[in-house]
Design a protein around this motif. Structure first.
Motif, PDB file in Angstrom:
ATOM      1  N   ALA A 144      47.746  25.077  44.698  1.00 32.80           N
ATOM      2  CA  ALA A 144      46.498  24.319  44.826  1.00 32.80           C
ATOM      3  C   ALA A 144      45.624  24.792  45.981  1.00 32.80           C
ATOM      4  O   ALA A 144      44.404  24.573  45.973  1.00 32.80           O
ATOM      5  CB  ALA A 144      46.823  22.838  45.012  1.00 32.80           C
ATOM      6  N   ALA A 145      46.221  25.468  46.972  1.00 33.25           N
ATOM      7  CA  ALA A 145      45.516  25.802  48.216  1.00 33.25           C
ATOM      8  C   ALA A 145      44.167  26.488  48.037  1.00 33.25           C
ATOM      9  O   ALA A 145      43.203  26.134  48.726  1.00 33.25           O
ATOM     10  CB  ALA A 145      46.427  26.637  49.111  1.00 33.25           C
ATOM     11  N   PRO A 146      44.004  27.460  47.138  1.00 32.00           N
ATOM     12  CA  PRO A 146      42.703  28.153  47.055  1.00 32.00           C
ATOM     13  C   PRO A 146      41.580  27.338  46.419  1.00 32.00           C
ATOM     14  O   PRO A 146      40.431  27.770  46.443  1.00 32.00           O
ATOM     15  CB  PRO A 146      42.990  29.379  46.183  1.00 32.00           C
ATOM     16  CG  PRO A 146      44.450  29.425  45.953  1.00 32.00           C
ATOM     17  CD  PRO A 146      45.002  28.093  46.293  1.00 32.00           C
ATOM     18  N   PHE A 147      41.896  26.185  45.869  1.00 32.21           N
ATOM     19  CA  PHE A 147      40.907  25.432  45.099  1.00 32.21           C
ATOM     20  C   PHE A 147      40.390  24.239  45.885  1.00 32.21           C
ATOM     21  O   PHE A 147      41.169  23.467  46.432  1.00 32.21           O
ATOM     22  CB  PHE A 147      41.506  24.970  43.769  1.00 32.21           C
ATOM     23  CG  PHE A 147      42.074  26.101  42.961  1.00 32.21           C
ATOM     24  CD1 PHE A 147      41.240  26.997  42.315  1.00 32.21           C
ATOM     25  CD2 PHE A 147      43.445  26.291  42.888  1.00 32.21           C
ATOM     26  CE1 PHE A 147      41.758  28.060  41.595  1.00 32.21           C
ATOM     27  CE2 PHE A 147      43.980  27.344  42.167  1.00 32.21           C
ATOM     28  CZ  PHE A 147      43.138  28.231  41.521  1.00 32.21           C
ATOM     29  N   ALA A 148      39.065  24.088  45.911  1.00 35.14           N
ATOM     30  CA  ALA A 148      38.430  22.958  46.592  1.00 35.14           C
ATOM     31  C   ALA A 148      38.328  21.800  45.610  1.00 35.14           C
ATOM     32  O   ALA A 148      37.256  21.490  45.096  1.00 35.14           O
ATOM     33  CB  ALA A 148      37.056  23.366  47.112  1.00 35.14           C
ATOM     34  N   PRO A 204      38.438  28.546  33.990  1.00 39.22           N
ATOM     35  CA  PRO A 204      38.656  29.573  35.012  1.00 39.22           C
ATOM     36  C   PRO A 204      39.675  29.163  36.084  1.00 39.22           C
ATOM     37  O   PRO A 204      40.404  30.017  36.603  1.00 39.22           O
ATOM     38  CB  PRO A 204      37.276  29.815  35.614  1.00 39.22           C
ATOM     39  CG  PRO A 204      36.413  28.724  35.130  1.00 39.22           C
ATOM     40  CD  PRO A 204      37.045  28.118  33.925  1.00 39.22           C
ATOM     41  N   THR A 205      39.739  27.892  36.418  1.00 38.55           N
ATOM     42  CA  THR A 205      40.728  27.444  37.402  1.00 38.55           C
ATOM     43  C   THR A 205      42.136  27.656  36.869  1.00 38.55           C
ATOM     44  O   THR A 205      43.012  28.167  37.575  1.00 38.55           O
ATOM     45  CB  THR A 205      40.513  25.951  37.753  1.00 38.55           C
ATOM     46  OG1 THR A 205      39.217  25.796  38.335  1.00 38.55           O
ATOM     47  CG2 THR A 205      41.575  25.449  38.714  1.00 38.55           C
ATOM     48  N   ARG A 206      42.348  27.294  35.606  1.00 41.35           N
ATOM     49  CA  ARG A 206      43.686  27.468  35.027  1.00 41.35           C
ATOM     50  C   ARG A 206      44.027  28.950  34.868  1.00 41.35           C
ATOM     51  O   ARG A 206      45.170  29.347  35.074  1.00 41.35           O
ATOM     52  CB  ARG A 206      43.782  26.715  33.704  1.00 41.35           C
ATOM     53  CG  ARG A 206      43.728  25.199  33.924  1.00 41.35           C
ATOM     54  CD  ARG A 206      44.091  24.415  32.692  1.00 41.35           C
ATOM     55  NE  ARG A 206      43.110  24.472  31.642  1.00 41.35           N
ATOM     56  CZ  ARG A 206      42.132  23.585  31.467  1.00 41.35           C
ATOM     57  NH1 ARG A 206      42.002  22.560  32.298  1.00 41.35           N
ATOM     58  NH2 ARG A 206      41.294  23.703  30.466  1.00 41.35           N
ATOM     59  N   ARG A 207      43.034  29.774  34.529  1.00 35.95           N
ATOM     60  CA  ARG A 207      43.297  31.219  34.451  1.00 35.95           C
ATOM     61  C   ARG A 207      43.689  31.762  35.822  1.00 35.95           C
ATOM     62  O   ARG A 207      44.588  32.605  35.937  1.00 35.95           O
ATOM     63  CB  ARG A 207      42.093  31.977  33.893  1.00 35.95           C
ATOM     64  CG  ARG A 207      41.886  31.746  32.408  1.00 35.95           C
ATOM     65  CD  ARG A 207      40.901  32.734  31.812  1.00 35.95           C
ATOM     66  NE  ARG A 207      39.618  32.793  32.484  1.00 35.95           N
ATOM     67  CZ  ARG A 207      38.569  32.011  32.211  1.00 35.95           C
ATOM     68  NH1 ARG A 207      38.650  31.101  31.239  1.00 35.95           N
ATOM     69  NH2 ARG A 207      37.439  32.154  32.865  1.00 35.95           N
ATOM     70  N   ALA A 208      43.034  31.284  36.881  1.00 34.17           N
ATOM     71  CA  ALA A 208      43.380  31.719  38.237  1.00 34.17           C
ATOM     72  C   ALA A 208      44.799  31.276  38.595  1.00 34.17           C
ATOM     73  O   ALA A 208      45.549  32.029  39.233  1.00 34.17           O
ATOM     74  CB  ALA A 208      42.372  31.166  39.244  1.00 34.17           C
ATOM     75  N   MET A 209      45.167  30.083  38.169  1.00 31.81           N
ATOM     76  CA  MET A 209      46.535  29.608  38.416  1.00 31.81           C
ATOM     77  C   MET A 209      47.555  30.481  37.688  1.00 31.81           C
ATOM     78  O   MET A 209      48.589  30.847  38.256  1.00 31.81           O
ATOM     79  CB  MET A 209      46.680  28.150  37.972  1.00 31.81           C
ATOM     80  CG  MET A 209      45.957  27.167  38.838  1.00 31.81           C
ATOM     81  SD  MET A 209      46.099  25.488  38.167  1.00 31.81           S
ATOM     82  CE  MET A 209      45.495  24.533  39.543  1.00 31.81           C
ATOM     83  N   ILE A 210      47.242  30.833  36.455  1.00 33.57           N
ATOM     84  CA  ILE A 210      48.125  31.708  35.673  1.00 33.57           C
ATOM     85  C   ILE A 210      48.254  33.063  36.378  1.00 33.57           C
ATOM     86  O   ILE A 210      49.355  33.615  36.505  1.00 33.57           O
ATOM     87  CB  ILE A 210      47.589  31.901  34.234  1.00 33.57           C
ATOM     88  CG1 ILE A 210      47.652  30.598  33.448  1.00 33.57           C
ATOM     89  CG2 ILE A 210      48.314  33.030  33.513  1.00 33.57           C
ATOM     90  CD1 ILE A 210      49.003  30.200  32.989  1.00 33.57           C
ATOM     91  N   SER A 211      47.143  33.599  36.854  1.00 33.52           N
ATOM     92  CA  SER A 211      47.174  34.880  37.568  1.00 33.52           C
ATOM     93  C   SER A 211      48.060  34.789  38.801  1.00 33.52           C
ATOM     94  O   SER A 211      48.863  35.690  39.081  1.00 33.52           O
ATOM     95  CB  SER A 211      45.768  35.318  37.970  1.00 33.52           C
ATOM     96  OG  SER A 211      45.018  35.638  36.829  1.00 33.52           O
ATOM     97  N   ARG A 212      47.901  33.716  39.549  1.00 32.18           N
ATOM     98  CA  ARG A 212      48.729  33.535  40.751  1.00 32.18           C
ATOM     99  C   ARG A 212      50.203  33.451  40.378  1.00 32.18           C
ATOM    100  O   ARG A 212      51.067  34.054  41.022  1.00 32.18           O
ATOM    101  CB  ARG A 212      48.289  32.288  41.522  1.00 32.18           C
ATOM    102  CG  ARG A 212      49.235  31.790  42.590  1.00 32.18           C
ATOM    103  CD  ARG A 212      49.598  32.882  43.618  1.00 32.18           C
ATOM    104  NE  ARG A 212      50.632  32.439  44.525  1.00 32.18           N
ATOM    105  CZ  ARG A 212      51.946  32.583  44.329  1.00 32.18           C
ATOM    106  NH1 ARG A 212      52.407  33.136  43.221  1.00 32.18           N
ATOM    107  NH2 ARG A 212      52.816  32.181  45.229  1.00 32.18           N
TER     108      ARG A 212
END
Length: 113
Positions: A38-42, A18-26
């Protein structure tokens, strides 16, 4: 260009997280710096770097150096190839589901009798 099975495996592995999918979306809205991505990810910078390496190995992103900034850009070709693979197989899958549905109706009819 037709993707090999190994190329498709790398793409689907990359998309499984899911993190990589969110990066792809961004990245679908345009290229960005690694820091902005990287900012949105803790998570730690090394963890972000690992995610980016997976995306890069799958051919989904390209990383470049722009002065002091490292930028990431989405490459859509692997996504297009994965979508084409799914579409080529969709008819076969739907046919099998239709046959299963028919068989289940037959079995239900036998138990109702």
């Amino acid at each position: 260009m037709v993707a090999s099975a190994d190329d498709l495996s790398l793409v689907f592995q990359a998309l499984a997280d899911p993190t990589r999918r969110a990066m792809i979306s961004r990245l679908s809205t345009g290229s960005t710096t690694v820091g902005e991505l990287a900012a949105p990810f803790a998570m730690s910078r090394p963890a972000i770097s690992q995610h980016l390496k997976v995306l890069e190995r799958a051919g989904l992103i390209e990383r470049t150096v722009d002065g002091q900034w490292r930028r990431c850009t989405l490459r859509t070709e692997p996504l297009d190839e994965a979508a084409a693979w799914v579409e080529r197989n969709r008819n076969e899958w739907n046919g099998r589901f239709d046959m299963l549905d028919e068989r289940l109706r037959q079995l239900k009819g036998q138990t109702d009798a």
